[in-house]
Design a protein around this motif. Structure first.
Motif, mmCIF file in Angstrom:
data_model
loop_
_atom_site.group_PDB
_atom_site.id
_atom_site.type_symbol
_atom_site.label_atom_id
_atom_site.label_comp_id
_atom_site.label_asym_id
_atom_site.label_seq_id
_atom_site.Cartn_x
_atom_site.Cartn_y
_atom_site.Cartn_z
ATOM 1 N N LEU A 98 -2.578 -12.342 -4.943
ATOM 2 C CA LEU A 98 -2.312 -12.231 -6.119
ATOM 3 C C LEU A 98 -0.873 -13.310 -6.068
ATOM 4 N N GLY A 99 -1.503 -14.269 -7.038
ATOM 5 C CA GLY A 99 0.055 -15.311 -6.705
ATOM 6 C C GLY A 99 1.394 -15.375 -7.453
ATOM 7 N N TYR A 100 2.208 -15.901 -7.064
ATOM 8 C CA TYR A 100 2.703 -15.889 -9.109
ATOM 9 C C TYR A 100 3.241 -17.927 -8.527
ATOM 10 N N ASP A 101 3.093 -18.480 -10.413
ATOM 11 C CA ASP A 101 3.415 -19.564 -9.986
ATOM 12 C C ASP A 101 4.295 -20.086 -10.691
ATOM 13 N N LYS A 102 5.270 -20.227 -10.760
ATOM 14 C CA LYS A 102 6.493 -20.650 -11.072
ATOM 15 C C LYS A 102 6.349 -21.569 -12.162
ATOM 16 N N GLN A 103 5.450 -23.079 -11.888
ATOM 17 C CA GLN A 103 5.362 -24.062 -13.181
ATOM 18 C C GLN A 103 5.296 -22.981 -14.174
ATOM 19 N N SER A 104 3.920 -22.591 -14.069
ATOM 20 C CA SER A 104 2.669 -21.923 -15.122
ATOM 21 C C SER A 104 3.607 -21.077 -15.522
ATOM 22 N N GLY A 105 4.127 -19.809 -14.945
ATOM 23 C CA GLY A 105 4.718 -18.559 -15.682
ATOM 24 C C GLY A 105 3.557 -17.800 -15.494
ATOM 25 N N LEU A 112 0.618 -1.263 -0.036
ATOM 26 C CA LEU A 112 0.172 0.315 0.087
ATOM 27 C C LEU A 112 0.382 1.043 0.183
ATOM 28 N N SER A 113 0.297 2.215 -0.251
ATOM 29 C CA SER A 113 0.917 3.099 -0.791
ATOM 30 C C SER A 113 0.167 5.153 -0.861
ATOM 31 N N PRO A 114 0.798 6.013 -0.348
ATOM 32 C CA PRO A 114 -0.080 6.699 0.101
ATOM 33 C C PRO A 114 0.312 8.099 -2.112
ATOM 34 N N SER A 115 1.010 7.252 -2.496
ATOM 35 C CA SER A 115 0.932 8.259 -4.326
ATOM 36 C C SER A 115 0.615 7.134 -5.010
ATOM 37 N N SER A 116 0.436 7.603 -5.611
ATOM 38 C CA SER A 116 0.090 7.423 -6.262
ATOM 39 C C SER A 116 1.277 6.115 -7.719
ATOM 40 N N THR A 117 1.130 4.621 -7.903
ATOM 41 C CA THR A 117 1.890 4.337 -8.915
ATOM 42 C C THR A 117 1.618 3.308 -9.835
ATOM 43 N N ASP A 118 2.423 3.346 -11.037
ATOM 44 C CA ASP A 118 1.778 2.017 -11.978
ATOM 45 C C ASP A 118 2.234 1.067 -11.828
ATOM 46 N N PRO A 119 1.604 -0.493 -12.383
ATOM 47 C CA PRO A 119 3.078 -1.801 -12.167
ATOM 48 C C PRO A 119 3.459 -1.311 -13.453
ATOM 49 N N SER A 120 4.709 -2.080 -13.376
ATOM 50 C CA SER A 120 5.704 -2.192 -14.541
ATOM 51 C C SER A 120 4.877 -2.902 -15.885
ATOM 52 N N PRO A 121 5.675 -2.353 -17.290
ATOM 53 C CA PRO A 121 5.459 -3.261 -18.310
ATOM 54 C C PRO A 121 5.826 -4.607 -18.356
ATOM 55 N N GLU A 122 6.132 -5.091 -17.402
ATOM 56 C CA GLU A 122 6.498 -6.409 -17.061
ATOM 57 C C GLU A 122 5.542 -7.535 -16.646
ATOM 58 N N LEU A 123 4.471 -6.264 -15.448
ATOM 59 C CA LEU A 123 3.392 -7.173 -14.657
ATOM 60 C C LEU A 123 2.350 -6.420 -15.659
ATOM 61 N N CYS A 124 2.576 -5.621 -16.155
ATOM 62 C CA CYS A 124 0.989 -4.949 -17.666
ATOM 63 C C CYS A 124 0.943 -6.142 -18.230
ATOM 64 N N LYS A 125 2.171 -6.401 -18.454
ATOM 65 C CA LYS A 125 2.021 -7.585 -19.658
ATOM 66 C C LYS A 125 1.778 -9.271 -19.133
ATOM 67 N N ALA A 126 2.755 -9.191 -18.078
ATOM 68 C CA ALA A 126 2.132 -10.961 -17.462
ATOM 69 C C ALA A 126 1.025 -11.054 -16.931
ATOM 70 N N LEU A 127 -0.099 -9.567 -16.532
ATOM 71 C CA LEU A 127 -1.290 -9.663 -16.420
ATOM 72 C C LEU A 127 -2.459 -9.730 -17.166
ATOM 73 N N GLN A 128 -2.231 -9.057 -18.152
ATOM 74 C CA GLN A 128 -2.846 -9.163 -19.698
ATOM 75 C C GLN A 128 -2.851 -10.392 -19.774
ATOM 76 N N ASN A 129 -1.115 -11.135 -19.763
ATOM 77 C CA ASN A 129 -1.820 -12.953 -20.076
ATOM 78 C C ASN A 129 -2.119 -13.596 -19.343
ATOM 79 N N SER A 130 -2.246 -13.570 -18.372
ATOM 80 C CA SER A 130 -3.121 -14.155 -17.130
ATOM 81 C C SER A 130 -4.545 -14.038 -17.071
ATOM 82 N N PHE A 131 -4.731 -12.832 -17.280
ATOM 83 C CA PHE A 131 -6.560 -12.415 -17.298
ATOM 84 C C PHE A 131 -6.523 -11.767 -18.614
ATOM 85 N N GLY A 132 -6.656 -11.840 -19.409
ATOM 86 C CA GLY A 132 -6.687 -11.007 -20.490
ATOM 87 C C GLY A 132 -6.566 -9.606 -20.038
#
Length: 214
Positions: free
Chosen positions: A142-149, A98-118
């Motif tokens: 939200l958790g990362y599955d090392k086997q499936s990526g 959590l943070s009081p300041s606005s932040t954005d997901p990294s490009p790598e995290l965005c790509k992973a979320l799109q791959n995982s959830f659309g």
């Protein structure tokens, strides 16, 4: 002198191994209006501190039981270590998520979320729905599955820690114990869960993802 030094060193190591309440990287009021000062104060200084205190006590008893070869006591301490250890692990992640300041997901995290959830928005909807639906107390993750990526959604009851319970590496957790929101949101858990996305520290979540996926 040698004996004294050895004893002092042993004591110092024991003290260093004690768990302690982590400092918050922001003030108790910093997350308002999403989470009030009163909730943060009670949640961090009282609830989390209790998990730390009880975990240290259980581990002291476990150490004595191991030294004495008391297997029954070792086994009986399992639930206390799981509950209080999980509470300490979960909250130590939660505060940094959590943070009081606005932040954005990294490009790598965005790509992973799109791959995982659309999309990131689909992830938020699915995580919110799963978390709100928890019966009783627990956590949505939200958790990362090392086997499936892939990044996956999981829920854990009580203070069960995500990785030890499911094997997923924790990236972001939402605490839905009543002490996390009831003073402010009353029984409307959904309002709290939906609001918490306004204070997510996506920089922290991105760093956890990068480390997990490395």
């Amino acid at each position: 002198m040698i004996v004294v030094k050895r004893v002092t060193s042993t004591v110092a190591r024991h003290i260093r191994n004690k768990h302690s309440l982590p400092d918050l990287p922001y003030d108790y009021a910093a997350l308002e209006p999403v989470i009030s000062r009163d909730i943060m104060n009670l949640h961090h200084s009282k609830h989390h501190q209790t998990y730390v205190t009880n975990l240290n006590a259980a581990e002291d008893k476990l150490k004595a039981a191991v030294e004495n070869g008391d297997v029954n006591t070792q086994i009986s301490l399992g639930p206390a270590i799981k509950f209080n250890g999980g509470g300490h692990l979960n909250h130590s992640i939660f505060w940094l998520n959590l943070s009081p300041s606005s932040t954005d997901p990294s490009p790598e995290l965005c790509k992973a979320l799109q791959n995982s959830f659309g999309s990131v928005e689909n992830m938020k909807k699915q995580l919110s729905a799963s978390t709100v639906a928890i019966q009783g107390s627990g956590w949505g993750w939200l958790g990362y599955d090392k086997q499936s990526g892939l990044i996956k959604i999981a829920t854990c009851g009580n203070q069960d820690p995500l990785q030890a319970t499911t094997g997923l590496i924790p990236l972001f957790g939402i605490d839905v114990w009543e002490h996390a929101y009831y003073l402010q949101y009353k029984n409307v858990r959904a309002d709290y869960v939906n609001a918490i996305f306004d204070i997510v520290d996506w920089k922290d979540v991105s760093e956890r993802f990068a480390k997990a996926a490395a």
